[in-house]
Design a protein around this motif. Sequence first.
Motif: not given
Length: 91
Positions: A52-68, A78-84, A88-89
């Motif tokens: 999914f991330t590979e195909r997103l990049r191919k169409i020009g979508v910026r991808v951010h990875l958040i391992p949390e 929950r706090r860690a996954s919402l902070r990042r 971005l927003l």
Amino acid sequence: MNTSLMTARKKIVHLQLLPLMSGVQKVSLDELAQLDPTRYDRVAVCKCEGEFTERLRKIGVRVHLIPELERAISPQARRASLRRPARLLSR
């Protein structure tokens, strides 16, 4: 009138835990591909890399990875996954 506000792109952020290519991700990919990149800042947030991330990049979508990002709900995770994504927003 402030013309920079009129020309500012709207940010569309798609949050997807796992970057698998199932039906939901295919629909999301199609929707993001149809958005005019001159009008919309297209961003995707995922836990890790995948098809999914590979195909997103191919169409020009910026991808951010958040391992949390995770399904299990715990106060710390929950706090860690919402902070990042919140950071971005606000950019």
